[in-house]
Design a protein around this motif. Sequence first.
Motif, PDB file in Angstrom:
ATOM      1  N   PRO A 687       0.822  -1.222   0.000  1.00  0.00           N
ATOM      2  CA  PRO A 687       0.000   0.000   0.000  1.00  0.00           C
ATOM      3  C   PRO A 687       0.854   1.270   0.000  1.00  0.00           C
ATOM      4  O   PRO A 687       0.850   2.066   0.930  1.00  0.00           O
ATOM      5  N   PHE A 688       1.592   1.481  -1.075  1.00  0.00           N
ATOM      6  CA  PHE A 688       2.586   2.550  -1.172  1.00  0.00           C
ATOM      7  C   PHE A 688       1.923   3.922  -1.262  1.00  0.00           C
ATOM      8  O   PHE A 688       0.957   4.118  -1.986  1.00  0.00           O
ATOM      9  N   ARG A 689       2.484   4.877  -0.489  1.00  0.00           N
ATOM     10  CA  ARG A 689       2.008   6.265  -0.532  1.00  0.00           C
ATOM     11  C   ARG A 689       3.216   7.205  -0.615  1.00  0.00           C
ATOM     12  O   ARG A 689       4.323   6.856  -0.199  1.00  0.00           O
ATOM     13  N   LEU A 690       2.965   8.411  -1.116  1.00  0.00           N
ATOM     14  CA  LEU A 690       3.984   9.456  -1.165  1.00  0.00           C
ATOM     15  C   LEU A 690       3.432  10.736  -0.561  1.00  0.00           C
ATOM     16  O   LEU A 690       2.233  11.032  -0.703  1.00  0.00           O
ATOM     17  N   PHE A 691       4.314  11.477   0.102  1.00  0.00           N
ATOM     18  CA  PHE A 691       3.935  12.752   0.713  1.00  0.00           C
ATOM     19  C   PHE A 691       4.974  13.810   0.345  1.00  0.00           C
ATOM     20  O   PHE A 691       6.174  13.527   0.323  1.00  0.00           O
ATOM     21  N   ASP A 692       4.506  15.014   0.089  1.00  0.00           N
ATOM     22  CA  ASP A 692       5.400  16.161  -0.060  1.00  0.00           C
ATOM     23  C   ASP A 692       5.309  16.983   1.219  1.00  0.00           C
ATOM     24  O   ASP A 692       4.248  17.557   1.523  1.00  0.00           O
ATOM     25  N   VAL A 693       6.398  17.014   1.987  1.00  0.00           N
ATOM     26  CA  VAL A 693       6.431  17.749   3.259  1.00  0.00           C
ATOM     27  C   VAL A 693       7.128  19.076   3.004  1.00  0.00           C
ATOM     28  O   VAL A 693       8.323  19.124   2.680  1.00  0.00           O
ATOM     29  N   THR A 694       6.388  20.161   3.142  1.00  0.00           N
ATOM     30  CA  THR A 694       6.918  21.479   2.782  1.00  0.00           C
ATOM     31  C   THR A 694       7.887  22.018   3.819  1.00  0.00           C
ATOM     32  O   THR A 694       8.752  22.834   3.505  1.00  0.00           O
ATOM     33  N   LYS A 695       7.744  21.555   5.069  1.00  0.00           N
ATOM     34  CA  LYS A 695       8.621  22.042   6.146  1.00  0.00           C
ATOM     35  C   LYS A 695       8.635  21.017   7.264  1.00  0.00           C
ATOM     36  O   LYS A 695       7.606  20.453   7.610  1.00  0.00           O
ATOM     37  N   THR A 696       9.813  20.768   7.843  1.00  0.00           N
ATOM     38  CA  THR A 696       9.906  19.784   8.924  1.00  0.00           C
ATOM     39  C   THR A 696       9.226  20.296  10.190  1.00  0.00           C
ATOM     40  O   THR A 696       9.241  21.494  10.484  1.00  0.00           O
TER      41      THR A 696
END
Length: 809
Positions: A687-696
Amino acid sequence: MIKESNIFPIENLSALSADYRLLEIIGLNSTGDDYDINIQYITKKLSYSLRHPVIVIHREGIPFLIVKDEAEILRAIPNDGLEAKYGDFVYFKDTDQVRFLDFESEDESEKQIILRFLQFDLSGEIRKDPRLWQPRTGDAFYSKEPARNAGSNQVAIFNGFIPRVVALPTGGYGICVDITKKYMAKNPLRAHLSNAEFNNLKRQKRRLVYRYGKNWFEIKPDELSSLDISKYRFKRESGSVTLLDDIRKIYNGTMPPHLAKIPDSASVLVYRNNEKQPKGAVAAMCYATYDTEDREVSRLHRASIIPPFFRRKYSSTVISKYLNKLKHGNVQIQISTTPLSPDLGLFDFPDLQFNNDIVLGCETSSKANLRVEKQKLGMERKKLLLSPKVGFYTNAPFTRQYILVPETIHNSFGNEKYFLKDLAAMVDKMHPTSSGWKPIVVPYDDRNKTNSLDIGLEIISKLGENTTMMLEGYAVVILPSHLERNKKMHDETAALVVSECLNDYNVSASIMHTRILEKCYGHEEVNGESKYYIKRGENKKLERLYQGYLFGVAVNQVLLNNERWPFILATPLHADLVIGIDVKQHIAGFTFVDKYSKNILPAWDKSQNKEKLSSDQVSRILVENITKFAEFSDQPIKTITFHRDGRIFQTEKAGIESAIKLLVETGTLPPDTSYTVVEIPKKSKVPFRLFDVTKTFDIWKEHEDNGKVLNPQMGTYALLNDYEAYVCTTGREYSKKGTSKPLYVKHVSGSMPFKNVLEDIFFLSHLAYTKPDDCSRNPITIKMTDRRINLLGSSYNSQKINLMKSINQ
């Protein structure tokens, strides 16, 4: 911007190892698809009976059973052999070969063993957690505590997660964790079930969770026993016991209130376990489950869709809460709390061509004559289709058209004065022709015909009264609203109508419903005359709903059913021809798409097998339709890609090879023609997902969505290895509540570079014909094939239909 996945690497692989033993499998037929199915059956059967990981590998063409080198396991392997699924009787010959397995090994065959051993350890360890339960082997794990402040008066929501071991692109292994939910009735079934109540459960194909003390698992009830819980007996190690005695023992005298009061006469449901043995379950300990499409949970599901911020946070929570003490043997598995940031690529959006040479594009490098931001692409597509200067790319006069309307609707707003007038105007607006869309209106009796079978026969009968036998035509069939409320009844009626219209009259039918129309139309009497109007609603909500519904029906039920395509690719594919293949319930579907999607040809055929196609059938359909394409193609067809929805079988591979060879020999295809085969299953095991994290930020300190975790961009792709990849056909360009789910693609064979295959799939997903203002997760090769065979492949009682037809003649 940080690119993150939901994979958490295993950090101490060097500390993990195992000894495995090879047993040669003797007696297994080595040809055809039955061989692969038997391998899967043996693996599943022995894994369950041994309660240890089992895998079959091949060395020099010989199949070997791989098990851990432990005396307990070896003793349990059947000496007298095992009956496989399709008649083969196999034996396991101990080779006395014991191999040391280093979990850092780069050997491809050993990688498969490592994956199998780790996944089995992972699942086995999680099952020991008393806080969790698993419906069936291989399913997600769920909390036994329902989610707080969620659900309804009747339905509880249980949060869960899916853990899968995956090989990492850079080497090593990780745990992929995704979040899911389970909808379950808050109250159990009644202690005394009537036959009618049980039959209703069967009709609904309802699965139940049997909450057997601390053990919860899902069952499918087969029958309602004639014995009650005080008389239904089964064997324990201590001897024969009744269900009543058994539940008293498992609760050790402290039962929930409803079980403390359970009478001796309470009902027993019979189900079958993994070994197909009949087992009894106390009805009052069973809880109904619901699918997301069920009426009871449809609103709950929409409200509980998980956005990227929380899906990312919950995945990390699972690692720290449930997976922090897992073991392989005596060694604790150390799992990183930092998710993997994989190497990613990004495809450009393709240009799209509409009628009157309008080319729509998004990229700075685009050659389009109309540019738009990616976030506005869907809205612009719809706007162009509704524009009197543009409209549908494919435009041609209509052949014979029908619309079948329930009398109750036709006698109110579903006639040429109201809805049918508006629908025709919408069709003609997007697809103007000299004669317009003027269907033959056929009312049918839904006043006296109420059950699905009678309504289906009435529709077929009325169509027969108004058509010329086997003269090609297209029909829109409006089903009464009461059928829509019962999913099983609706699906049976729709399947009956679509199949019988095609079989009896060569009419391609599409189905629409009246629920939205009934919601939008109001009635009034003016000077004794009945009139219908569209209700306004707050902020003209119902007017917008009505216009949106008209657009959807015009596109899907009328124009796409007539094989009119709204737009095509202006950016070419890498392949000259792409072919989608699927089969469902004995119906085979094919969709042929050329380099610019100017020519899209859906085809279907009946299949003897409900899941796979014969080589002769595949070869025949391919030869027939590729020949058509070759005749009208401006350029030679040199590269072909096949998209198999789900798994491709050996017979289908043989059929493809045979067809290409024949077409080359006859000169239809050039000698240097190449083809590539990929599988595109609807659901991926990982169940692969991707996330774009703009800031830690610290996920443990942030409890509300801070807007710093986004869906990936559409066109993002990840190559896991040489034959597995994910491509984001949905993403943040389209504002949706949930988290986008990358499409899994498996490269089976062929010479086309995998990246080019993925880009073609991404381009074909932009042909979002069924909802032009939205994105499509699947390419048109899969979407169109699925759309066609879903109704044709749905089940209905054809024998009863034929009997009633003969009686009525």
